[in-house]
Design a protein around this motif. Structure first.
Motif, short mmCIF file in Angstrom:
data_model
loop_
_atom_site.label_atom_id
_atom_site.label_comp_id
_atom_site.label_asym_id
_atom_site.label_seq_id
_atom_site.Cartn_x
_atom_site.Cartn_y
_atom_site.Cartn_z
N GLN A 93 0.87 -1.18 0.00
CA GLN A 93 0.00 0.00 0.00
C GLN A 93 0.90 1.23 0.00
O GLN A 93 1.57 1.53 0.99
CB GLN A 93 -0.94 0.01 1.20
N LEU A 94 0.93 1.91 -1.12
CA LEU A 94 1.83 3.04 -1.29
C LEU A 94 1.31 4.27 -0.56
O LEU A 94 0.09 4.43 -0.37
CB LEU A 94 2.00 3.34 -2.78
N PRO A 95 2.19 5.16 -0.12
CA PRO A 95 1.77 6.39 0.58
C PRO A 95 0.78 7.19 -0.26
O PRO A 95 0.99 7.40 -1.46
CB PRO A 95 3.09 7.16 0.76
N GLY A 96 -0.31 7.60 0.37
CA GLY A 96 -1.32 8.37 -0.33
C GLY A 96 -2.36 7.54 -1.04
O GLY A 96 -3.34 8.09 -1.56
N SER A 97 -2.18 6.21 -1.09
CA SER A 97 -3.14 5.34 -1.76
C SER A 97 -4.13 4.77 -0.76
O SER A 97 -3.76 4.42 0.36
CB SER A 97 -2.43 4.19 -2.48
N GLU A 98 -5.39 4.69 -1.17
CA GLU A 98 -6.41 4.13 -0.29
C GLU A 98 -6.41 2.61 -0.31
O GLU A 98 -6.85 1.98 0.65
CB GLU A 98 -7.79 4.65 -0.71
N ARG A 99 -5.91 2.02 -1.40
CA ARG A 99 -5.92 0.57 -1.54
C ARG A 99 -4.52 0.07 -1.90
O ARG A 99 -3.71 0.82 -2.45
CB ARG A 99 -6.91 0.16 -2.64
N PRO A 100 -4.26 -1.18 -1.61
CA PRO A 100 -2.96 -1.74 -2.01
C PRO A 100 -2.87 -1.91 -3.52
O PRO A 100 -3.89 -1.88 -4.23
CB PRO A 100 -2.92 -3.09 -1.29
N VAL A 101 -1.67 -2.11 -4.01
CA VAL A 101 -1.46 -2.39 -5.43
C VAL A 101 -2.24 -3.65 -5.79
O VAL A 101 -2.14 -4.67 -5.10
CB VAL A 101 0.04 -2.57 -5.73
N PRO A 102 -3.06 -3.64 -6.85
CA PRO A 102 -3.92 -4.79 -7.16
C PRO A 102 -3.12 -5.99 -7.63
O PRO A 102 -2.05 -5.85 -8.23
CB PRO A 102 -4.82 -4.26 -8.28
N PRO A 103 -3.63 -7.21 -7.36
CA PRO A 103 -2.93 -8.43 -7.78
C PRO A 103 -3.14 -8.72 -9.26
O PRO A 103 -3.98 -9.55 -9.64
CB PRO A 103 -3.58 -9.51 -6.89
N ARG A 104 -2.38 -8.07 -10.11
CA ARG A 104 -2.50 -8.23 -11.55
C ARG A 104 -1.14 -8.59 -12.14
O ARG A 104 -0.10 -8.36 -11.52
CB ARG A 104 -3.00 -6.94 -12.21
N ALA A 105 -1.17 -9.11 -13.35
CA ALA A 105 0.08 -9.46 -14.04
C ALA A 105 0.94 -8.22 -14.26
O ALA A 105 2.16 -8.26 -14.12
CB ALA A 105 -0.23 -10.14 -15.37
N GLN A 106 0.30 -7.08 -14.58
CA GLN A 106 1.07 -5.87 -14.81
C GLN A 106 1.74 -5.40 -13.53
O GLN A 106 2.85 -4.82 -13.58
CB GLN A 106 0.20 -4.77 -15.40
N SER A 107 1.12 -5.64 -12.38
CA SER A 107 1.75 -5.28 -11.11
C SER A 107 3.01 -6.10 -10.89
O SER A 107 4.05 -5.55 -10.49
CB SER A 107 0.76 -5.51 -9.96
N ALA A 108 2.92 -7.41 -11.11
CA ALA A 108 4.07 -8.28 -10.92
C ALA A 108 5.22 -7.89 -11.85
O ALA A 108 6.39 -7.88 -11.45
CB ALA A 108 3.67 -9.74 -11.16
N HIS A 109 4.89 -7.55 -13.09
CA HIS A 109 5.92 -7.13 -14.05
C HIS A 109 6.63 -5.86 -13.56
O HIS A 109 7.87 -5.78 -13.57
CB HIS A 109 5.27 -6.89 -15.41
N GLN A 110 5.87 -4.87 -13.14
CA GLN A 110 6.46 -3.62 -12.68
C GLN A 110 7.27 -3.82 -11.40
O GLN A 110 8.33 -3.21 -11.22
CB GLN A 110 5.37 -2.57 -12.47
N MET A 111 6.77 -4.67 -10.50
CA MET A 111 7.50 -4.95 -9.26
C MET A 111 8.82 -5.66 -9.54
O MET A 111 9.84 -5.37 -8.91
CB MET A 111 6.62 -5.80 -8.33
#
Length: 443
Positions: free
Chosen positions: A328-346
């Protein structure tokens, strides 16, 4: 594996647990970056091959032959300069900086590889999550899941057996017999599987089931919320709902499942729903047994809590990415969603931070760029939104343009795990295979 080898300090050892989209991309980059003389990059996974998880619904419906699209970890490791260890994570010892894997057993219960320890200088946890049953009785006992290739293969075989049985009954004069499939969860997986099953039903007559009528495969999609695909704009959600119904899928919203029995799904305030095959696709949580793996901080869904740098909250030498990470990044209301694009960026950021740490430089924080969401409605169509916050808003797309964009996601994945030259070659080969190989897998 000891910290000293032949009286010398050993190589820097980076261990990545989990060969999904993010983990496989990360070890490729690390293997290409570092020499085997100075670094030992190890991928640990309980499977021998990788299949891109967003394709599992196609494997389950028989539309995709996973044998043609899977990536063998052993061969990939040789090509990119890392090592593959076949095993499942059991525990993490942060004090000794080592992990332990469970014994590897064959189908008859015989031990192949005993419990094993692997030391690390840096550890990356990328082994994904599992379906969240939300405590609903009977889910684990009576449902199918689409978490691994084996799950998809098992469902496809059960589907074919059911269709063969109905085909036989029809040939014997029972024209009322039908295959009833209930999919629970109106997210991307549930919607895509429902559409793909319609494609499968259309193909069965061509591939040997002469008297099978596609209308005899009945698919019901249940969603507890007020609409399917809640992550998309309401207009796109309604479009998907309408297109599924035009394909013959029965969509029921506000249908909370209260229990699952053999061949029956119970919902709140409605009659039980008879089903020959039940698929649970309603949410993601941390892997089973994760609480016993370590003393790392976990979220309420049993995922590893990470700092903006993607280092775990209690140990800077351990990173987490993808579905097993709670970011959950600062200023975000929700955590990063569990998506393929999230895993790629991480994976890209963790690679950069591992390089920076070894050079004594400060780590960078993760910035999630939402490129939108795309959902496939089989070969018929696709819907979704593109660009996300890149242009300060969303651009809704559907039809052929959305289908092309959806297919491009897989092409980008191939390039990420194979590099540009081999990735583009595989894209071309894949296109040829679409033309020359059968459209439906019957075994």
């Amino acid at each position: 594996m000891n910290n000293m080898e032949h009286g010398r300090v050993s190589k820097t050892q980076i261990v990545v647990v989990g060969g999904g989209a993010g983990g496989l991309e990360l070890v490729r980059k690390l293997g290409a970056k570092y020499s085997r003389k100075t670094h030992d990059i190890i991928l640990v996974d309980c499977n021998l091959t990788h299949v891109w998880k967003p394709l599992l619904h196609e494997v389950a419906a028989g539309s995709l032959d996973a044998n043609m699209d899977e990536v063998g970890y052993g061969g990939h490791a040789v090509r990119w300069g890392y090592r593959f260890f076949h095993g499942r994570l059991e525990t993490i010892d942060r004090e000794k900086k080592q992990i332990t894997t469970t014994p590897l057993m064959d189908d008859e219960g015989n031990e192949i590889i005993s419990r094993h320890t692997i030391r690390y200088d840096y550890l990356v946890l990328a082994f994904g999550g599992v379906s969240n049953d939300f405590g609903v009785p009977g889910v684990r006992e009576h449902s199918h899941f689409l978490e691994h290739r084996a799950d998809a293969d098992n469902f496809r075989q059960r589907l074919l057996n059911a269709c063969l049985r109905i085909n036989h009954l029809h040939s014997m004069g029972d024209s009322e017999a039908e295959v009833r499939i209930c999919i629970i969860g109106g997210g991307a997986t549930g919607v895509e599987l429902a559409a793909e099953l319609h494609n499968a039903a259309s193909s069965l007559q061509t591939y040997g089931l002469e008297v099978f009528v596609k209308d005899k495969l009945k698919v019901v999609l249940l969603e507890a919320g007020p609409r399917i695909l809640p992550g998309l704009d309401p207009e796109l959600s309604h479009t998907a709902h309408r297109e599924l119904e035009q394909l013959g899928v029965e969509v029921r919203t506000s249908a909370a499942v209260t229990g699952i029995l053999p061949n029956r799904v119970e919902t709140a305030g409605a009659e039980p729903l008879a089903a020959d095959l039940i698929v649970w696709a309603a949410g993601v949580k941390g892997a089973d047994g994760i609480q016993q793996m370590s003393d790392l901080e976990l979220s309420r869904l049993d995922t590893f809590v990470v700092k903006p740098s993607l280092q775990t909250s209690q140990d800077d030498y351990i990173f987490a990415l993808g579905d097993c990470a709670y970011c959950q990044l600062p200023g975000s209301e929700r955590p990063v969603p569990p998506r393929a694009q999230s895993a790629h960026q991480m994976a890209s950021l963790i690679f950069e931070n591992l390089v920076r740490l070894q050079k004594g430089k400060p780590v960078k924080d993760f910035v999630y760029n939402d490129h939108g969401s795309l959902v496939s409605l089989s070969r018929f169509s696709a819907i979704g939104s593109l660009m996300g916050n890149l242009v300060g808003g969303r651009m809704a797309i559907e039809g052929r343009l959305a289908r092309w964009a959806y297919q491009s996601l897989y092409r980008m994945h191939l390039i990420a795990i194979h590099g540009y030259i081999r990735g583009i070659a595989l894209i071309v080969i894949g296109r040829v295979n679409q033309i020359v190989r059968p459209k439906f897998k019957l075994h």
